[in-house]
Design a protein around this motif. Sequence first.
Motif, PDB file in Angstrom:
ATOM      1  N   PHE A   1     -34.622  32.021  -6.325  1.00 52.94           N
ATOM      2  CA  PHE A   1     -33.743  33.003  -5.996  1.00 52.94           C
ATOM      3  C   PHE A   1     -32.208  32.652  -5.605  1.00 52.94           C
ATOM      4  N   SER A   2     -31.581  33.528  -6.055  1.00 53.45           N
ATOM      5  CA  SER A   2     -29.933  33.353  -5.712  1.00 53.45           C
ATOM      6  C   SER A   2     -29.096  34.450  -5.755  1.00 53.45           C
ATOM      7  N   GLY A   3     -28.407  34.966  -5.287  1.00 58.38           N
ATOM      8  CA  GLY A   3     -27.196  36.112  -5.359  1.00 58.38           C
ATOM      9  C   GLY A   3     -27.982  37.025  -4.736  1.00 58.38           C
ATOM     10  N   LEU A   4     -28.966  37.026  -3.856  1.00 64.33           N
ATOM     11  CA  LEU A   4     -29.865  38.120  -3.121  1.00 64.33           C
ATOM     12  C   LEU A   4     -29.573  38.090  -1.673  1.00 64.33           C
TER      13      LEU A   4
ATOM     14  N   ILE B   1     -42.704  26.552   1.947  1.00 64.92           N
ATOM     15  CA  ILE B   1     -41.903  25.954   3.174  1.00 64.92           C
ATOM     16  C   ILE B   1     -40.703  25.841   2.746  1.00 64.92           C
ATOM     17  N   ASP B   2     -40.337  24.932   1.735  1.00 60.25           N
ATOM     18  CA  ASP B   2     -38.904  24.524   1.260  1.00 60.25           C
ATOM     19  C   ASP B   2     -38.320  25.926   0.946  1.00 60.25           C
TER      20      ASP B   2
ATOM     21  N   PHE C   1     -32.489  29.043  -3.861  1.00 58.27           N
ATOM     22  CA  PHE C   1     -33.768  28.185  -4.140  1.00 58.27           C
ATOM     23  C   PHE C   1     -34.166  28.080  -5.484  1.00 58.27           C
ATOM     24  N   ALA C   2     -34.796  26.887  -5.892  1.00 52.52           N
ATOM     25  CA  ALA C   2     -35.110  26.814  -7.104  1.00 52.52           C
ATOM     26  C   ALA C   2     -36.241  26.027  -7.271  1.00 52.52           C
ATOM     27  N   GLY C   3     -37.541  26.476  -7.449  1.00 55.00           N
ATOM     28  CA  GLY C   3     -38.806  25.707  -7.498  1.00 55.00           C
ATOM     29  C   GLY C   3     -39.557  25.863  -8.519  1.00 55.00           C
TER      30      GLY C   3
ATOM     31  N   GLY D   1     -50.359  23.296  -2.804  1.00 56.99           N
ATOM     32  CA  GLY D   1     -48.789  23.069  -3.516  1.00 56.99           C
ATOM     33  C   GLY D   1     -47.942  24.287  -3.442  1.00 56.99           C
ATOM     34  N   VAL D   2     -48.455  25.369  -3.226  1.00 59.16           N
ATOM     35  CA  VAL D   2     -47.960  26.745  -3.007  1.00 59.16           C
ATOM     36  C   VAL D   2     -47.284  26.600  -1.618  1.00 59.16           C
TER      37      VAL D   2
END
Length: 306
Positions: free
Chosen positions: A167-170, A145-146, A160-162, A139-140
């Motif tokens: 992460f965002s804004g980086l 990969i995504d 990305f949000a999982g 699962g990791v």
Amino acid sequence: MVMYGMQLPVQSQSTLYAESWEAEAGPEDLAEVARTADRCGFGYIASCDHVAIPRRLADAMSTVWYDPVATLSFLAGVTERVLLLSHVAVVGLRHPLASAKQYATLDHLSGGRLVLGVGAGHVREEFEALGADFGGRGGVLDETIDALRAALGPDEYPEFAGERYAFSGLGQKPRPAQDRVPVWVGGSSPAAVRRAALRGDGWLPQGDPRDRLPRQIARLKAIREEAGVVWPLTVGAITEPLYVGDAAWDVGRRTVAGKPEAIAESLRAYGAMGVHQIQVRFRSRGRTELTDQMAAFAAEVAPHLN
């Protein structure tokens, strides 16, 4: 059209495949093999990934495993066109942004020659030492990969949000030279084949014999068709050991050896199965014999593969 590439000697020295001369080899040997691959039209050169090997596995695996990013970056500087494949990066050991920084830089510096091969990994102690999830590594890997798709895309500030990573804004520069870094998924378990079918740009089987490959390829196609996946998939295969010509020493009963035409005929069977790239390995007693084998394959066997 069947492409041919090879995993590099020296950089990983498992007793399953390393030749005795590799134990004393070093950077110049690696560089000369890479330059030969570049000159001879090999599609890619590949490097493995292990961070640390526990004592219980060291006799079989050895502890010689060069870092793939460092190794491929070094070899990018002495080659011009050959692709640079991680076969395979155990990306679940690291945060996706850390992996993206390393591999985006490699792709940028090499002019867009990276192929990111990924796999789930199998050494429990390695995961535990790094604080990574061994039990949930499948699962990791799916989520990683995504996340890497986003982090290696065109955006300076990827999002990305999982379940595990977000992460965002980086911002990360340099960006990869390629618009889409190819991700080839390694492994031959049912989960790995499904992962390759649904998430990969390529499939890197691990140890499938010839007679098993057609069933695996059919399963890949069926999964993709059922899910409506339409982007191209590069199907790979690892060939038997090869020796071009009549060997004056025992190259092993599994080795495909002899006249170039006979070797080409044997290898054409992979293309008939639906394989797009073959990973070749040559028996050798030293660097010069290996590079001579590579040159002979490129000149005398490769023209007859298709």
